[in-house]
Motif scaffolding. Structure first.
Motif, PDB file in Angstrom:
ATOM      1  N   UNK A 137      42.671  25.774  39.247  1.00  0.00           N
ATOM      2  CA  UNK A 137      42.485  27.184  39.595  1.00  0.00           C
ATOM      3  C   UNK A 137      43.800  27.946  39.632  1.00  0.00           C
ATOM      4  N   UNK A 138      44.875  27.305  40.103  1.00  0.00           N
ATOM      5  CA  UNK A 138      46.178  27.979  40.132  1.00  0.00           C
ATOM      6  C   UNK A 138      46.684  28.258  38.724  1.00  0.00           C
ATOM      7  N   UNK A 139      46.552  27.291  37.846  1.00  0.00           N
ATOM      8  CA  UNK A 139      46.973  27.491  36.461  1.00  0.00           C
ATOM      9  C   UNK A 139      46.120  28.557  35.789  1.00  0.00           C
ATOM     10  N   UNK A 140      44.804  28.484  35.992  1.00  0.00           N
ATOM     11  CA  UNK A 140      43.892  29.441  35.362  1.00  0.00           C
ATOM     12  C   UNK A 140      44.200  30.866  35.807  1.00  0.00           C
ATOM     13  N   UNK A 141      44.449  31.048  37.100  1.00  0.00           N
ATOM     14  CA  UNK A 141      44.741  32.388  37.606  1.00  0.00           C
ATOM     15  C   UNK A 141      46.007  32.934  36.968  1.00  0.00           C
ATOM     16  N   UNK A 142      47.029  32.113  36.860  1.00  0.00           N
ATOM     17  CA  UNK A 142      48.278  32.569  36.235  1.00  0.00           C
ATOM     18  C   UNK A 142      48.037  32.990  34.789  1.00  0.00           C
ATOM     19  N   UNK A 143      47.300  32.165  34.033  1.00  0.00           N
ATOM     20  CA  UNK A 143      47.038  32.460  32.620  1.00  0.00           C
ATOM     21  C   UNK A 143      46.256  33.763  32.483  1.00  0.00           C
ATOM     22  N   UNK A 144      45.224  33.926  33.299  1.00  0.00           N
ATOM     23  CA  UNK A 144      44.380  35.117  33.210  1.00  0.00           C
ATOM     24  C   UNK A 144      45.147  36.367  33.637  1.00  0.00           C
ATOM     25  N   UNK A 173      37.422  33.274  39.626  1.00  0.00           N
ATOM     26  CA  UNK A 173      37.860  34.514  38.979  1.00  0.00           C
ATOM     27  C   UNK A 173      38.011  35.639  39.988  1.00  0.00           C
ATOM     28  N   UNK A 174      37.024  35.818  40.884  1.00  0.00           N
ATOM     29  CA  UNK A 174      37.068  36.947  41.806  1.00  0.00           C
ATOM     30  C   UNK A 174      38.221  36.823  42.786  1.00  0.00           C
ATOM     31  N   UNK A 175      38.491  35.613  43.290  1.00  0.00           N
ATOM     32  CA  UNK A 175      39.640  35.432  44.172  1.00  0.00           C
ATOM     33  C   UNK A 175      40.924  35.860  43.474  1.00  0.00           C
ATOM     34  N   UNK A 176      41.054  35.488  42.226  1.00  0.00           N
ATOM     35  CA  UNK A 176      42.245  35.827  41.444  1.00  0.00           C
ATOM     36  C   UNK A 176      42.281  37.323  41.143  1.00  0.00           C
ATOM     37  N   UNK A 177      41.166  37.877  40.694  1.00  0.00           N
ATOM     38  CA  UNK A 177      41.121  39.280  40.298  1.00  0.00           C
ATOM     39  C   UNK A 177      41.450  40.204  41.467  1.00  0.00           C
ATOM     40  N   UNK A 178      40.963  39.886  42.668  1.00  0.00           N
ATOM     41  CA  UNK A 178      41.203  40.761  43.810  1.00  0.00           C
ATOM     42  C   UNK A 178      42.682  40.838  44.160  1.00  0.00           C
ATOM     43  N   UNK A 179      43.423  39.746  43.988  1.00  0.00           N
ATOM     44  CA  UNK A 179      44.864  39.819  44.239  1.00  0.00           C
ATOM     45  C   UNK A 179      45.548  40.699  43.204  1.00  0.00           C
ATOM     46  N   UNK A 180      45.092  40.608  41.960  1.00  0.00           N
ATOM     47  CA  UNK A 180      45.623  41.427  40.869  1.00  0.00           C
ATOM     48  C   UNK A 180      45.322  42.907  41.132  1.00  0.00           C
ATOM     49  N   UNK A 181      44.082  43.207  41.529  1.00  0.00           N
ATOM     50  CA  UNK A 181      43.687  44.587  41.797  1.00  0.00           C
ATOM     51  C   UNK A 181      44.445  45.169  42.979  1.00  0.00           C
TER      52      UNK A 181
END
Length: 312
Positions: free
Chosen positions: A64-71, A108-116
């Motif tokens: 999940x950490x790698x995926x979030x960085x890539x996305x 995805x949502x955990x990652x996206x919310x930090x980005x947003x």
């Protein structure tokens, strides 16, 4: 694209003109070198979409950490970069299966919310509707991404509304004074922020709008409660994080680590490395998890993002 924008402007010069990206509105990278040439200014908005299924193979095949960085890197490359150039970006579609059964969507949502939260852009959620009379040839088609339930009588997933409530209002921007700049410690799994209840009680999570959620992050990597001499201090694995006025030891310094850059890590006096965590309504310190290539590991309880805010 330019011709369509000019026609919208000619039809009504008082409305915003929204330009969409390519590849299902994911990609605006073609604007990296040259923005479209238009006869009008001050009303152009650039639009992007993103979902978990946009990157299914990444979320499924990576830690999940790698995926979030890539996305996140890809979102920055294809659309987020426009904010750095000073152009308004509107993420006009994002969402997830609100039954909470889709692992990839949850990550995805955990990652996206930090980005947003970090980029502080405007957004629109897919979708309000809980069902359709007919869709894709099916009668009474249920919309599992819908905020409302099938009968439109109640909220499908109240916890999700709490999660996105943190990004309902801008963290920075027009009308917010730079004199009140501070850091929030945002926890995307809950949509809440780390705050102090009192000097003697454990740290917890609460609304990001509360003054008790205002922190400073110094060059020495100390997380101190804004306007005080108290800092967050690690207290050992399985123990609540605490406030302390002794802020010069290693257990009061917090490194941003992991591929996602969403773990806050400190080192105890005995050399043990621990991470900020949230368990049972208490902000704790525990062994850092999901730093390896284990695709099945869920790091969401330990994901925290430092967000610059000028909210009062």
């Amino acid at each position: 694209m330019q011709g369509a924008a000019e026609r919208v402007h000619s039809a009504n010069p008082n409305v915003l003109v929204i330009l969409s990206g390519l590849n299902y509105d994911k990609d605006l990278s073609f604007l990296g070198n040259k923005l479209v040439s238009l006869s009008f200014t001050g009303k152009l908005v650039l639009e992007a979409h993103r979902y978990g299924f946009t990157d299914t193979n990444i979320w499924k095949g990576r830690n999940a950490n790698q995926a979030c960085r890539i996305v996140v890197d890809d979102m920055m490359r294809t659309s987020g970069f426009l904010l750095r150039k000073g152009f308004p970006l509107f993420v006009s579609e994002f969402g997830m299966d609100l039954r909470d059964t889709n692992i990839n969507d949850n990550r995805y949502m955990n990652c996206f919310l930090t980005y947003a939260a970090e980029l502080d852009f405007d957004w629109a959620l897919w979708t309000l509707t809980g069902s359709y009379y007919i869709k894709e040839g099916a009668i009474d088609f249920e919309e599992f991404y819908g905020v409302l339930n099938f009968n439109w009588t109640d909220i499908r997933n109240p916890k999700f509304l709490q999660r996105i409530s943190a990004i309902n209002s801008p963290f920075q921007g027009p009308g917010l004074s730079e004199s009140n700049a501070h850091q929030l410690i945002f926890h995307p799994l809950t949509g809440l922020c780390v705050l102090r209840r009192s000097e003697f009680e454990p740290l917890t999570l609460g609304l990001c709008t509360k003054s008790e959620a205002s922190w400073s992050y110094t060059l020495d990597k100390i997380l101190s409660l804004k306007g005080t001499n108290f800092c967050i201090q690690a207290n050992g694995p399985g123990m609540p994080a605490k406030l302390s006025n002794i802020c010069n030891n290693s257990d009061s310094k917090w490194e941003i680590i992991s591929d996602s850059m969403l773990h806050l890590s400190s080192t105890l006096a005995d050399g043990t490395t621990i991470c900020l965590d949230f368990k049972g309504n208490i902000v704790m310190t525990n062994t850092c998890i999901c730093l390896s290539d284990n695709n099945a590991c869920d790091p969401s309880s330990q994901w925290f993002k430092l967000i610059r805010s000028t909210r009062s």
